[in-house]
Design a protein around this motif. Structure first.
Motif: not given
Ligand code: SF4
Lengths: 383, 261
Positions: A68, A70-71, A74, A100-101, B70, B73, B76-77, B105-106
């Motif tokens: 997504d 958001i990812g 990130g 957000e990120n 965050t 997340r 993902a990072f 999800n991540h």
């Protein structure tokens, strides 16, 4: 600290190319040294991602299609701190998820480029139709106070050139930078020229210095990468110059937030870009950007043939807004007209800086701005 | 004399912010013992965490590159950092609310990609930092500040979830099984692919107090009683299993593909 610059050969052979705006932006990224892209499919932006994947296979970049948006942001933060020049591309619904990120990137001073090909919103809206409804969202979309940079292209040439500039500004100011285009320009196909060389900026680097405040006048601290032995402490919580969380110390929060805002404001004069057409001796000024500015230019030229003294001023830097240049362009005019493919967003900024009457023209039907929409004869007859 | 793990820590930030009796201190030391045992340099490590008590295990305590992200997340990072610089050894340490609720999800997509990350989910069955709210890992009928009459939602089995998503190494241990936990962290770090450890770590302050087990010693003893080895668990008749849970390495890498093997 100051960024470093380097002149490198263009990734494409110099010459003229015929491409769509989305693709030219991908070419600009490759030319600027971007080798990391994290993205998620969305109309009307996917062509950019598809093009950059193809180019990365040729030049050796890292691409990941995330779960997504958001990812995506990130992953960009992680990759930027691992030393990469990073990019994503999206449109309104994806941008909403990214906010957000993006706030985290602003807080941690992480360079990144986000291409937003605006479509008609709100919500899913009209996926294939143009809009300019994200003008305020890119600046205010995440919570708290921070500053970002946003550039608005009006041609395929600028999709290429301003993408390079977006990377350079992100590196120079350690901030998220938006290429704030619209579907009209993103899907436009026309020629653009690639020069032989490109000037690219690299983020300031130094060993052993605090990565989140050096007390320098320009307010830009150096940015080491993971794996360089600097034992980086990175957090989106309030932090001191070394990254230690100081969530209970008012003075630290105050200094941090003010620096995040001021490092862009203080340097705004160096960031600002705009373009003026026929602004000598005018009575009326149209302020327009993106694809709308092309329609506005047509209107202005037609009206000038009729003897109406009217000009066009086009901000290329949307944020930070080039207010001094606007004031100069609008000096002595009777009225200013601001056509936008939204219900009136940048017009608020224009109004804020001028004392003459400012008239918004809002076209929110999901169509490209029409020159007829900007017909201001009624206004002139009234006055 | 200095503690042998001090060289891995930013000693100036101690004492740690964890409540007395919190399992996260034990987990912190387990991670460092595993790294010490493998002889890894902290300069090659990147620790990524999200938001919550467990996210503070690496940040700011570990003297290494740390990325405190965050909420939800972290994975993902971590994915972006690993992809950009494959030489980094990347470990995510965060809580169950962070990794399995908002970050679910991540988590499943990183497991599916089998990207070379080690994720340690410190599972205390509750949101500790925000005041003991219901988590997707809270056992049925347990009391939390948002399930005052007892939880009616079945919890996730995180190991099965991640296994189903395709992770190459999946294990569950508790901080009461410290040697097995350390061994598992070593195996996870050595595996070149996505490795996941559910590290059950008690929260006396929020979960314990609300469920009439406020004593950290009692909570540790409960872990010893409630978690049984996979071999023993598998042999038990269904009716005897009750609320017991298995611990062990549920998915182990193909020895030919793993450096550990
Ligand atoms: S609230 Fe719970 S998890 Fe958080 S530090 Fe205290 S005991 Fe540990």
């Amino acid at each position: 600290m100051k960024y470093t610059t380097e002149t490198i050969p263009s990734a494409l052979k110099p010459g003229d190319y015929f491409m769509m705006g989305d693709e030219a932006s991908a070419e600009g990224a490759v030319a600027a040294g971007c080798r990391f892209f994290a993205g998620y499919p969305i109309t009307p932006t996917s062509e950019l991602m598809v093009h950059i994947v193809k180019r990365f296979e040729e030049v050796g970049g890292k691409f990941i299609q995330m779960e997504d948006e958001i990812g995506s942001v990130g992953a960009m933060v992680g990759a930027s701190w691992a030393g990469g020049k990073v990019m994503t591309a999206t449109s309104g619904p994806g941008l909403s998820l990214m906010m957000e990120n993006i706030g985290y990137a602003a807080m941690t001073e992480t360079p990144m480029v986000i291409v937003d090909i605006q479509r008609a919103g709100p919500s899913t809206g009209q996926a294939t139709r143009p809009g300019s409804g994200d003008i305020l969202q890119v600046k205010y979309g995440s919570h708290g106070d921070y500053e970002i940079i946003a550039l608005s292209p009006w041609s395929v040439q600028e999709m290429y050139d301003l993408t390079i500039e977006a990377f350079n500004l992100a590196e120079a100011y350690r901030a998220p930078v938006f290429l704030l285009a619209d579907e009209g320009v993103g899907h436009l196909r026309e020629n653009f020229t690639v020069k032989g060389e490109v000037e690219v900026y690299h983020r300031p680097k130094a060993k052993g210095l605090p990565p989140f405040d050096t007390g320098d006048e320009d307010m830009i601290p150096p940015m080491p990468a993971f794996g360089e032995g600097e034992k980086l402490l990175i957090t989106g919580s309030t932090h001191d110059e070394w990254g230690y969380r100081k969530t209970q110390v008012s003075a630290v929060h105050d200094r941090l937030v003010k620096r995040l805002v001021n490092k862009i404001r203080v340097n705004a004069g160096k960031i600002h870009r705009w373009e003026a057409h026929f602004i000598e001796d005018i009575e009326y000024l149209v302020v327009a950007y993106g694809i709308s500015a092309r329609a506005a230019l047509k209107t202005v030229m037609d009206l000038r043939k009729e003897g109406i003294k009217i000009g066009l001023w086009r901000p290329i830097t949307i944020w930070p807004f080039p207010e001094e240049a606007l004031k100069e362009a609008a000096e002595g005019v009777k009225a200013v007209i601001v056509p936008e493919m939204n219900h009136g967003q940048l017009v608020r900024e224009v109004e804020r800086h001028l004392s003459v009457p400012v008239h918004p023209i809002a076209q929110v039907d999901g169509e490209i701005m029409r020159p007829e929409t900007i017909d201001i004869r009624y206004l002139i007859l009234d006055i | 004399m200095n503690h042998p793990l001090e060289k891995y820590l930013r000693m100036e930030v101690f004492p740690s912010p964890f409540c007395s009796g919190c399992g996260h201190g034990i987990l912190l030391s387990a991670v460092l013992r595993a790294i010490d045992g493998l002889g890894y340099s902290m300069d090659d490590m990147l620790f990524v965490s999200g938001i919550g008590c467990a996210a503070w295990i690496p940040s700011p305590h570990f003297a290494a590159d740390t990325l405190h992200t965050t909420h939800g997340r972290a994975v993902a990072f971590a994915t972006g950092a690993k992809l950009q610089n494959p030489n980094l050894k990347v470990m995510v340490i965060s809580g169950d609310g962070d990794i399995a609720a908002i970050g679910g999800n991540h988590l499943i997509h990183a497991a599916r990609r089998n990207i070379d990350l080690t994720v340690i989910c410190a599972n205390n069955s509750v949101y500790g930092m925000t005041g003991g709210q219901l988590a997707p890992t809270t056992p049925l009928e347990c009391f939390t500040s948002t399930s005052p009459s007892g939880n009616t939602e079945p919890p996730f089995d995180l190991c099965k979830l991640v296994e189903g998503a395709g992770a190459g190494y999946v294990a569950r241990f508790t901080v009461a099984h410290i040697h097995m936990l350390i061994k598992s962290i070593k195996a996870a770090l050595e595996y070149e692919g996505f490795s996941f450890i559910e590290a059950v770590s008690p929260c006396p302050t929020q979960f314990g107090r609300m469920n009439a087990v406020p004593s950290p010693v009692d909570l540790i003893n409960m872990l010893k009683k409630d978690f049984v080895s996979m071999a023993k668990y598998n042999k038990m008749p269904l009716e005897e299993r009750g609320s017991l849970k298995p611990i062990g390495e549920f998915v182990k890498p193909d020895v030919r593909k793993s450096k550990a093997g």
